[in-house]
Design a protein around this motif. Sequence first.
Motif, mmCIF file in Angstrom:
data_model
loop_
_atom_site.group_PDB
_atom_site.id
_atom_site.type_symbol
_atom_site.label_atom_id
_atom_site.label_comp_id
_atom_site.label_asym_id
_atom_site.label_seq_id
_atom_site.Cartn_x
_atom_site.Cartn_y
_atom_site.Cartn_z
ATOM 1 N N ALA A 96 0.835 -1.205 0.000
ATOM 2 C CA ALA A 96 0.000 0.000 0.000
ATOM 3 C C ALA A 96 0.869 1.254 0.000
ATOM 4 C CB ALA A 96 -0.929 -0.002 1.209
ATOM 5 N N TRP A 97 1.944 1.256 0.788
ATOM 6 C CA TRP A 97 2.844 2.405 0.815
ATOM 7 C C TRP A 97 3.501 2.600 -0.550
ATOM 8 C CZ3 TRP A 97 8.112 2.821 0.020
ATOM 9 C CH2 TRP A 97 8.667 4.063 0.303
ATOM 10 N N GLY A 98 3.937 1.528 -1.176
ATOM 11 C CA GLY A 98 4.550 1.625 -2.497
ATOM 12 C C GLY A 98 3.581 2.144 -3.541
ATOM 13 N N TRP A 99 2.339 1.761 -3.438
ATOM 14 C CA TRP A 99 1.337 2.222 -4.391
ATOM 15 C C TRP A 99 1.080 3.718 -4.216
ATOM 16 C CZ3 TRP A 99 -3.816 3.882 -3.483
ATOM 17 C CH2 TRP A 99 -4.564 4.072 -4.635
ATOM 18 N N VAL A 100 0.974 4.160 -2.965
ATOM 19 C CA VAL A 100 0.714 5.573 -2.700
ATOM 20 C C VAL A 100 1.941 6.417 -3.051
ATOM 21 C CG1 VAL A 100 0.277 7.256 -0.858
ATOM 22 C CG2 VAL A 100 -1.033 5.146 -0.956
ATOM 23 N N ALA A 101 3.124 5.960 -2.711
ATOM 24 C CA ALA A 101 4.336 6.729 -2.978
ATOM 25 C C ALA A 101 4.666 6.775 -4.465
ATOM 26 C CB ALA A 101 5.516 6.128 -2.203
ATOM 27 N N GLY A 102 4.265 5.797 -5.226
ATOM 28 C CA GLY A 102 4.611 5.736 -6.628
ATOM 29 C C GLY A 102 3.607 6.343 -7.576
ATOM 30 N N ARG A 103 2.515 6.853 -7.059
ATOM 31 C CA ARG A 103 1.505 7.420 -7.961
ATOM 32 C C ARG A 103 1.992 8.755 -8.521
ATOM 33 N NH1 ARG A 103 -2.019 9.037 -2.930
ATOM 34 N NH2 ARG A 103 -1.182 11.116 -2.741
ATOM 35 N N PRO A 104 1.544 9.112 -9.692
ATOM 36 C CA PRO A 104 1.969 10.391 -10.279
ATOM 37 C C PRO A 104 1.359 11.566 -9.518
ATOM 38 C CG PRO A 104 0.384 9.306 -11.697
ATOM 39 C CD PRO A 104 0.705 8.337 -10.604
ATOM 40 N N ARG A 105 2.144 12.602 -9.381
ATOM 41 C CA ARG A 105 1.684 13.789 -8.665
ATOM 42 C C ARG A 105 1.446 14.927 -9.646
ATOM 43 N NH1 ARG A 105 5.622 11.454 -5.477
ATOM 44 N NH2 ARG A 105 4.922 10.906 -3.408
ATOM 45 N N ARG A 106 0.503 15.764 -9.303
ATOM 46 C CA ARG A 106 0.260 16.961 -10.112
ATOM 47 C C ARG A 106 1.311 18.000 -9.739
ATOM 48 N NH1 ARG A 106 -6.243 17.720 -9.675
ATOM 49 N NH2 ARG A 106 -6.778 15.788 -10.741
ATOM 50 N N ILE A 107 1.889 18.607 -10.732
ATOM 51 C CA ILE A 107 2.910 19.618 -10.496
ATOM 52 C C ILE A 107 2.298 20.989 -10.761
ATOM 53 C CG2 ILE A 107 5.137 20.502 -11.234
ATOM 54 C CD1 ILE A 107 5.834 17.653 -12.088
ATOM 55 N N ALA A 108 2.349 21.838 -9.773
ATOM 56 C CA ALA A 108 1.851 23.206 -9.920
ATOM 57 C C ALA A 108 2.984 24.052 -10.492
ATOM 58 C CB ALA A 108 1.369 23.738 -8.583
ATOM 59 N N LEU A 109 3.159 23.967 -11.801
ATOM 60 C CA LEU A 109 4.290 24.606 -12.448
ATOM 61 C C LEU A 109 4.265 26.118 -12.284
ATOM 62 C CD1 LEU A 109 6.782 24.302 -14.206
ATOM 63 C CD2 LEU A 109 5.311 24.464 -16.188
ATOM 64 N N TRP A 110 3.125 26.738 -12.489
ATOM 65 C CA TRP A 110 3.072 28.191 -12.427
ATOM 66 C C TRP A 110 3.270 28.687 -11.006
ATOM 67 C CZ3 TRP A 110 4.261 29.823 -16.797
ATOM 68 C CH2 TRP A 110 3.805 29.212 -17.950
ATOM 69 N N ALA A 111 2.785 27.971 -10.030
ATOM 70 C CA ALA A 111 3.012 28.371 -8.635
ATOM 71 C C ALA A 111 4.495 28.269 -8.301
ATOM 72 C CB ALA A 111 2.192 27.498 -7.695
ATOM 73 N N ASP A 112 5.157 27.232 -8.789
ATOM 74 C CA ASP A 112 6.590 27.095 -8.551
ATOM 75 C C ASP A 112 7.371 28.211 -9.239
ATOM 76 O OD1 ASP A 112 6.287 24.881 -6.972
ATOM 77 O OD2 ASP A 112 6.724 23.448 -8.577
ATOM 78 N N LEU A 113 6.961 28.580 -10.441
ATOM 79 C CA LEU A 113 7.649 29.656 -11.145
ATOM 80 C C LEU A 113 7.441 30.998 -10.446
ATOM 81 C CD1 LEU A 113 7.023 28.716 -14.864
ATOM 82 C CD2 LEU A 113 9.147 28.568 -13.585
ATOM 83 N N ASP A 114 6.250 31.225 -9.903
ATOM 84 C CA ASP A 114 5.999 32.460 -9.153
ATOM 85 C C ASP A 114 6.863 32.520 -7.902
ATOM 86 O OD1 ASP A 114 4.148 33.315 -10.997
ATOM 87 O OD2 ASP A 114 2.424 32.551 -9.857
ATOM 88 N N ARG A 115 6.966 31.397 -7.198
ATOM 89 C CA ARG A 115 7.822 31.362 -6.000
ATOM 90 C C ARG A 115 9.279 31.593 -6.357
ATOM 91 N NH1 ARG A 115 6.414 25.966 -3.125
ATOM 92 N NH2 ARG A 115 5.064 25.619 -4.893
ATOM 93 N N PHE A 116 9.721 31.020 -7.467
ATOM 94 C CA PHE A 116 11.102 31.204 -7.894
ATOM 95 C C PHE A 116 11.362 32.663 -8.247
ATOM 96 C CE2 PHE A 116 14.179 31.410 -11.410
ATOM 97 C CZ PHE A 116 15.296 30.957 -10.736
#
Length: 53
Positions: free
Chosen positions: A19-39
């Motif tokens: 169960a841990w491997g399944w949860v840890a390995g799932r694809p995550r959504r990347i908030a690209l624009w939020a990361d660029l604003d923070r940068f």
Amino acid sequence: MVILSWLLIPLVAAAGASAWGWVAGRPRRIALWADLDRFERMREAFSRPVRLP
């Protein structure tokens, strides 16, 4: 019954690891624009001169 409990412990551990491997390995959504604003904010903060008292 003791033998069943010794078999049950590894089975529960394997199920938990699976169960841990399944949860840890799932694809995550990347908030690209939020990361660029923070940068951009960080870059602006580092570009300002430091005033010493």
